[in-house]
Scaffold this motif. Sequence first.
Motif, mmCIF file in Angstrom:
data_model
loop_
_atom_site.group_PDB
_atom_site.id
_atom_site.type_symbol
_atom_site.label_atom_id
_atom_site.label_comp_id
_atom_site.label_asym_id
_atom_site.label_seq_id
_atom_site.Cartn_x
_atom_site.Cartn_y
_atom_site.Cartn_z
ATOM 1 N N ASN A 113 29.787 37.560 42.903
ATOM 2 C CA ASN A 113 30.733 38.157 43.837
ATOM 3 C C ASN A 113 30.403 39.641 44.031
ATOM 4 O O ASN A 113 30.489 40.437 43.096
ATOM 5 C CB ASN A 113 32.144 37.975 43.277
ATOM 6 N N THR A 137 37.211 34.113 36.415
ATOM 7 C CA THR A 137 38.484 34.049 37.135
ATOM 8 C C THR A 137 39.351 32.925 36.587
ATOM 9 O O THR A 137 40.546 32.893 36.810
ATOM 10 C CB THR A 137 38.261 33.758 38.630
ATOM 11 N N SER A 138 38.709 32.009 35.867
ATOM 12 C CA SER A 138 39.436 30.813 35.423
ATOM 13 C C SER A 138 40.261 31.098 34.174
ATOM 14 O O SER A 138 39.792 31.734 33.237
ATOM 15 C CB SER A 138 38.442 29.697 35.140
ATOM 16 N N SER A 139 41.504 30.619 34.184
ATOM 17 C CA SER A 139 42.301 30.716 32.966
ATOM 18 C C SER A 139 42.537 29.310 32.422
ATOM 19 O O SER A 139 43.438 29.046 31.659
ATOM 20 C CB SER A 139 43.639 31.402 33.260
ATOM 21 N N ASP A 140 41.669 28.413 32.867
ATOM 22 C CA ASP A 140 41.797 27.006 32.490
ATOM 23 C C ASP A 140 41.436 26.816 31.014
ATOM 24 O O ASP A 140 40.422 27.323 30.530
ATOM 25 C CB ASP A 140 40.831 26.198 33.362
ATOM 26 N N GLN A 185 40.328 24.292 29.455
ATOM 27 C CA GLN A 185 39.063 23.593 29.197
ATOM 28 C C GLN A 185 37.866 24.529 29.343
ATOM 29 O O GLN A 185 36.920 24.466 28.559
ATOM 30 C CB GLN A 185 38.918 22.437 30.180
ATOM 31 N N THR A 201 39.806 36.564 31.064
ATOM 32 C CA THR A 201 40.150 36.227 32.439
ATOM 33 C C THR A 201 40.192 37.522 33.238
ATOM 34 O O THR A 201 40.852 38.475 32.837
ATOM 35 C CB THR A 201 41.508 35.532 32.499
ATOM 36 N N LYS A 202 39.488 37.554 34.340
ATOM 37 C CA LYS A 202 39.402 38.779 35.144
ATOM 38 C C LYS A 202 40.795 39.293 35.481
ATOM 39 O O LYS A 202 41.577 38.572 36.111
ATOM 40 C CB LYS A 202 38.659 38.493 36.447
ATOM 41 N N PRO A 203 41.122 40.482 35.073
ATOM 42 C CA PRO A 203 42.467 40.994 35.376
ATOM 43 C C PRO A 203 42.588 41.279 36.867
ATOM 44 O O PRO A 203 41.604 41.635 37.510
ATOM 45 C CB PRO A 203 42.532 42.311 34.598
ATOM 46 N N VAL A 204 43.766 41.064 37.392
ATOM 47 C CA VAL A 204 43.966 41.247 38.823
ATOM 48 C C VAL A 204 44.239 42.723 39.153
ATOM 49 O O VAL A 204 43.745 43.245 40.134
ATOM 50 C CB VAL A 204 45.114 40.343 39.306
#
Lengths: 450, 150
Positions: B12, B94-97, B99, B114-117
């Motif tokens: 990105n 970006t995933s907070s999944d 798995q 997880t990438k902070p917003v």
Amino acid sequence: MSVWQTYRSTIHRNCKDPEVRQNSLAYWRNHLFSATLAFIIPLALIAVVPGVFVAYQSGLIPIIIVDLAAIIIIFSIAFLPGINVHTRKILFTISLYSVSVTLLYYLGLFGPGLLYLLALSVFIIFIFDYHYAIASVAVNAFICIFFGLIIYFSWGESVLVEQYTLNTWAAVTSNLIFLNIVSALLIPKLFNGLQLAISNQEKLTRRLEEKQENLETSMKLLKAKNEELEDFAYTASHDLKEPLRMVKSFLGLLEKKYKDKLDEKANQYIHFAVDGADRMQHLIEDLLEYSRVGRYSAKFSTVPAQKLVETAVKNLQTQIEESGAIIQTDENLPELYIAESEIVRVFQNLISNAIKFRKDAQNPVITIGGESNNRYQTIWVKDNGIGIKPDKTDEIFDIFKRLHSHEQYPGTGIGLAICRKIVERHQGSIRAESEEGKGSTFILTFRSNQ
Amino acid sequence: MNTVRVLLVEDNVGDILLTTEALEEEHLKCTLPVVCDDWRAIQCPEKKGDYTSVQKPDLSILDINMPKLNGHKVFSRIMHSGFLKQIAVILLSTSSDEQDLTKSYNHYTNCYITKPVAIHSFFDVISALINFGVHQAKLPVNANTSGNAP
């Protein structure tokens, strides 16, 4: 299998027509025929033994021959494989006609010949199609006329010639033919009715099966659509996160680096853009969370509800302490067979809501109770909060449904939707009872012994 | 400005800019080429293609959600190359999944973030990573010379 059963099933197998549908009238006709054969063989011996004995004493050798021949033929009909059932029926009828004609010829009305003729015609109506009923009347009429001629012309050595005049014979046999016609006309009416009832029944069953099939197809379709929708919600919310993060990040960066270089208006624009992006982010995250419920199959186990509540309370410790909430749990809450982490989440959301929607001047008091019977297990979470209008107690479980403004009570309105989704995944239900200003009670119901 | 070799595997462009700016904020310059698609993400640690003479980084920040290959496959190959041995491997996704998280740790990531917003959180995270992976963590002296595949 006993000897009798083996014997019955052998005859039954021989009398089966593979083309005849189970339970149709033809099927039951064949069934009756096979049952007749099965019973007539042992019973015929009872009839034949004294008959043959008397015939032997009276020197009526032809009767003995015909009787024995009939028995051999009936045996063959019952046990020889590879003969079509219709042929078996015809052979059976012919052999019995031969017996009755022989009896008539040698014994006249003294013997059971006419009785046999009547019984045979009734039997024919039972085991054959309707047009055979007319044929049986014709055959009987023919036999009667034949014997009438014998009497009239004094042919042969029949006892009939000595016993009767043509007139008396005609009087007796006309009765036989009368009874014959009556049964040939009336009994088929009964069968018609039965046939109609059977085919109606079959039609209904078929229609029911069709409906059932349609229903199953619809259910499958619905399930697939539902899964598709959930997948869509999950993917959409997942993929929306990324561009939104870009929007927020660069708005943030813009604010951070150029705040001083921009005028107040520009900064206000940025503020509203950030605020909108923030709210959208919460919505997306909640939607993602909602669609994640049940995405990975959680393990079910039996857990005391007490323990679930304790975990939920522990997770909410900060919120509980800050609000001064008092949590009261009844003893003897039921044990539930559930996915532990999911139901903990339900209690957590309910308790958290009870604290969030508390009355200003009051410490929140939350009571958790429950009961169970053979069919249902119920657990309720009762609070002394601001309550809900009774006509709104259903819609609060809808996704993103909020009854208050964002400024009054923050949140996206996902909590109760998640609760409902989890509970419904457990084949349970959740509902709320409340009045405005009088606190609310949320009631969870699960089926017992799931 | 100090130079630190940070391997950034990221497709990105926006995130590349954000990370570079965050590094600048730390008065650091990112000297390693930024790898921006998953083929390159595999080539770089295996020292193939444009990366035959690439030097071992001091810190690596990887986004595993790259579209062409399965992110986890790419990550597993990178980890098997041995290129990132002896340095901190950070997954910034970006995933907070749940798995994704589990899989990543099973492939021996050091840290999954997880990438902070919010922008300040993002800068905080990069700052913390540099502080931890470059300034605080003690790496073997010969780390930069022993980066051959296992």
